[in-house]
Design a protein around this motif. Structure first.
Motif, PDB file in Angstrom:
ATOM      1  N   ILE A 192       0.852  -1.194   0.000  1.00 43.48           N
ATOM      2  CA  ILE A 192       0.000   0.000   0.000  1.00 43.48           C
ATOM      3  C   ILE A 192       0.888   1.244   0.000  1.00 43.48           C
ATOM      4  N   ALA A 193       1.916   1.259   0.843  1.00 42.55           N
ATOM      5  CA  ALA A 193       2.803   2.418   0.930  1.00 42.55           C
ATOM      6  C   ALA A 193       3.492   2.687  -0.395  1.00 42.55           C
ATOM      7  N   VAL A 194       4.122   1.679  -0.955  1.00 43.33           N
ATOM      8  CA  VAL A 194       4.916   1.844  -2.167  1.00 43.33           C
ATOM      9  C   VAL A 194       4.025   2.111  -3.383  1.00 43.33           C
ATOM     10  N   PHE A 195       3.026   1.262  -3.588  1.00 40.84           N
ATOM     11  CA  PHE A 195       2.196   1.349  -4.781  1.00 40.84           C
ATOM     12  C   PHE A 195       1.304   2.587  -4.760  1.00 40.84           C
ATOM     13  N   TYR A 196       0.625   2.827  -3.653  1.00 40.22           N
ATOM     14  CA  TYR A 196      -0.298   3.949  -3.587  1.00 40.22           C
ATOM     15  C   TYR A 196       0.418   5.288  -3.675  1.00 40.22           C
ATOM     16  N   SER A 197       1.623   5.383  -3.140  1.00 42.20           N
ATOM     17  CA  SER A 197       2.363   6.641  -3.244  1.00 42.20           C
ATOM     18  C   SER A 197       2.683   6.949  -4.704  1.00 42.20           C
ATOM     19  N   GLY A 198       3.168   5.961  -5.427  1.00 47.64           N
ATOM     20  CA  GLY A 198       3.476   6.168  -6.847  1.00 47.64           C
ATOM     21  C   GLY A 198       2.240   6.415  -7.679  1.00 47.64           C
ATOM     22  N   LEU A 199       1.217   5.596  -7.471  1.00 49.53           N
ATOM     23  CA  LEU A 199      -0.028   5.740  -8.218  1.00 49.53           C
ATOM     24  C   LEU A 199      -0.693   7.081  -7.924  1.00 49.53           C
ATOM     25  N   GLY A 200      -0.768   7.439  -6.661  1.00 47.97           N
ATOM     26  CA  GLY A 200      -1.402   8.700  -6.275  1.00 47.97           C
ATOM     27  C   GLY A 200      -0.685   9.907  -6.858  1.00 47.97           C
ATOM     28  N   ALA A 201       0.648   9.869  -6.860  1.00 46.52           N
ATOM     29  CA  ALA A 201       1.417  10.973  -7.442  1.00 46.52           C
ATOM     30  C   ALA A 201       1.138  11.086  -8.944  1.00 46.52           C
ATOM     31  N   ALA A 202       1.026   9.948  -9.632  1.00 44.53           N
ATOM     32  CA  ALA A 202       0.735   9.966 -11.070  1.00 44.53           C
ATOM     33  C   ALA A 202      -0.670  10.513 -11.337  1.00 44.53           C
ATOM     34  N   LEU A 203      -1.627  10.103 -10.523  1.00 47.00           N
ATOM     35  CA  LEU A 203      -2.993  10.616 -10.667  1.00 47.00           C
ATOM     36  C   LEU A 203      -3.042  12.123 -10.407  1.00 47.00           C
ATOM     37  N   LEU A 204      -2.343  12.551  -9.376  1.00 46.46           N
ATOM     38  CA  LEU A 204      -2.308  13.972  -9.037  1.00 46.46           C
ATOM     39  C   LEU A 204      -1.687  14.780 -10.174  1.00 46.46           C
ATOM     40  N   LEU A 205      -0.601  14.286 -10.755  1.00 50.44           N
ATOM     41  CA  LEU A 205       0.013  14.980 -11.881  1.00 50.44           C
ATOM     42  C   LEU A 205      -0.934  15.029 -13.074  1.00 50.44           C
ATOM     43  N   ALA A 206      -1.677  13.962 -13.316  1.00 53.18           N
ATOM     44  CA  ALA A 206      -2.661  13.967 -14.402  1.00 53.18           C
ATOM     45  C   ALA A 206      -3.697  15.072 -14.162  1.00 53.18           C
ATOM     46  N   GLY A 207      -4.145  15.203 -12.932  1.00 54.73           N
ATOM     47  CA  GLY A 207      -5.087  16.269 -12.604  1.00 54.73           C
ATOM     48  C   GLY A 207      -4.499  17.647 -12.844  1.00 54.73           C
ATOM     49  N   ILE A 208      -3.246  17.817 -12.474  1.00 56.65           N
ATOM     50  CA  ILE A 208      -2.570  19.099 -12.695  1.00 56.65           C
ATOM     51  C   ILE A 208      -2.463  19.382 -14.195  1.00 56.65           C
ATOM     52  N   TRP A 209      -2.180  18.353 -14.982  1.00 54.58           N
ATOM     53  CA  TRP A 209      -2.105  18.542 -16.438  1.00 54.58           C
ATOM     54  C   TRP A 209      -3.462  18.923 -17.024  1.00 54.58           C
ATOM     55  N   PHE A 210      -4.539  18.322 -16.515  1.00 58.90           N
ATOM     56  CA  PHE A 210      -5.869  18.748 -16.956  1.00 58.90           C
ATOM     57  C   PHE A 210      -6.065  20.221 -16.618  1.00 58.90           C
ATOM     58  N   GLY A 211      -5.609  20.633 -15.444  1.00 59.99           N
ATOM     59  CA  GLY A 211      -5.717  22.038 -15.052  1.00 59.99           C
ATOM     60  C   GLY A 211      -4.919  22.951 -15.968  1.00 59.99           C
ATOM     61  N   CYS A 212      -3.720  22.526 -16.341  1.00 59.19           N
ATOM     62  CA  CYS A 212      -2.903  23.302 -17.284  1.00 59.19           C
ATOM     63  C   CYS A 212      -3.607  23.408 -18.634  1.00 59.19           C
ATOM     64  N   ASN A 213      -4.193  22.301 -19.080  1.00 63.20           N
ATOM     65  CA  ASN A 213      -4.920  22.316 -20.350  1.00 63.20           C
ATOM     66  C   ASN A 213      -6.138  23.230 -20.280  1.00 63.20           C
ATOM     67  N   TYR A 214      -6.794  23.252 -19.125  1.00 63.91           N
ATOM     68  CA  TYR A 214      -7.910  24.173 -18.934  1.00 63.91           C
ATOM     69  C   TYR A 214      -7.418  25.618 -19.045  1.00 63.91           C
ATOM     70  N   GLY A 215      -6.300  25.917 -18.392  1.00 59.04           N
ATOM     71  CA  GLY A 215      -5.745  27.269 -18.443  1.00 59.04           C
ATOM     72  C   GLY A 215      -5.397  27.683 -19.862  1.00 59.04           C
ATOM     73  N   LYS A 216      -4.786  26.779 -20.615  1.00 62.01           N
ATOM     74  CA  LYS A 216      -4.440  27.064 -22.019  1.00 62.01           C
ATOM     75  C   LYS A 216      -5.697  27.312 -22.843  1.00 62.01           C
ATOM     76  N   ALA A 217      -6.715  26.472 -22.647  1.00 60.18           N
ATOM     77  CA  ALA A 217      -7.956  26.615 -23.410  1.00 60.18           C
ATOM     78  C   ALA A 217      -8.666  27.918 -23.038  1.00 60.18           C
ATOM     79  N   ALA A 218      -8.664  28.262 -21.754  1.00 65.05           N
ATOM     80  CA  ALA A 218      -9.310  29.503 -21.314  1.00 65.05           C
ATOM     81  C   ALA A 218      -8.587  30.715 -21.892  1.00 65.05           C
ATOM     82  N   LEU A 219      -7.264  30.669 -21.894  1.00 63.78           N
ATOM     83  CA  LEU A 219      -6.483  31.767 -22.450  1.00 63.78           C
ATOM     84  C   LEU A 219      -6.731  31.900 -23.957  1.00 63.78           C
ATOM     85  N   ALA A 220      -6.782  30.778 -24.645  1.00 64.47           N
ATOM     86  CA  ALA A 220      -7.055  30.804 -26.081  1.00 64.47           C
ATOM     87  C   ALA A 220      -8.438  31.379 -26.359  1.00 64.47           C
ATOM     88  N   ALA A 221      -9.421  31.024 -25.532  1.00 61.64           N
ATOM     89  CA  ALA A 221     -10.781  31.543 -25.717  1.00 61.64           C
ATOM     90  C   ALA A 221     -10.820  33.055 -25.512  1.00 61.64           C
TER      91      ALA A 221
END
Length: 150
Positions: A109-138
């Protein structure tokens, strides 16, 4: 409820960041008894594999799908397609089942969830960056339509 197309990227950002943070938190809380260089490296490998082969591609795929919608307003749950909701349900059910059943040891749980959770969190941040880019373009498109200098 319908939202602007780009808002779907913000919703995806919030959902993935919340999921990633919670899974990462579970892993980190289980980690203190298992901190070793080997376990930390394994967590980094889990992060890299999930980010490179799953979540990085998922962010690109869903961002392209969302920005490609012809209509400006979309149902708010369309930040994912049916397959993605299914995968999320299987992952949540499997993860909860592993923890509750005790099948997976705390070290896993410690090893796997830490890595998986960090990857999921980064994916969320990338969606946020894409939102920012799309909003700026609009905004730039709107300013051009109004004849303002960009």
């Amino acid at each position: 409820m319908k939202v602007k197309r780009n808002t779907l990227l913000l919703i995806a950002c919030l959902v993935w960041c919340a999921a990633g943070f919670n899974i990462f938190r579970i892993g980190v809380l289980a980690y203190p008894a298992y901190i070793t260089v080997w376990n930390l490296l394994l967590s980094v490998v889990v992060f890299a594999v999930f980010q490179k082969f799953i979540f990085g591609k998922l962010v690109q795929k869903h961002t392209a799908r969302i920005t490609g919608y012809a209509e400006e307003r979309q149902f708010f749950l369309k930040f994912f397609d049916g397959k993605a909701f299914g995968i999320m349900a299987v992952m949540m059910t499997g993860g909860i089942g592993l923890r509750v059943s005790g099948i997976a040891p705390d070290r896993f749980i410690a090893v796997f969830y830490s890595g998986l959770g960090a990857a999921l969190l980064l994916a969320g941040i990338w969606f946020g960056c894409n939102y920012g880019k799309a909003a700026l373009a609009a905004v730039k498109v709107q300013e051009r339509a109004e004849g303002k200098d960009v």
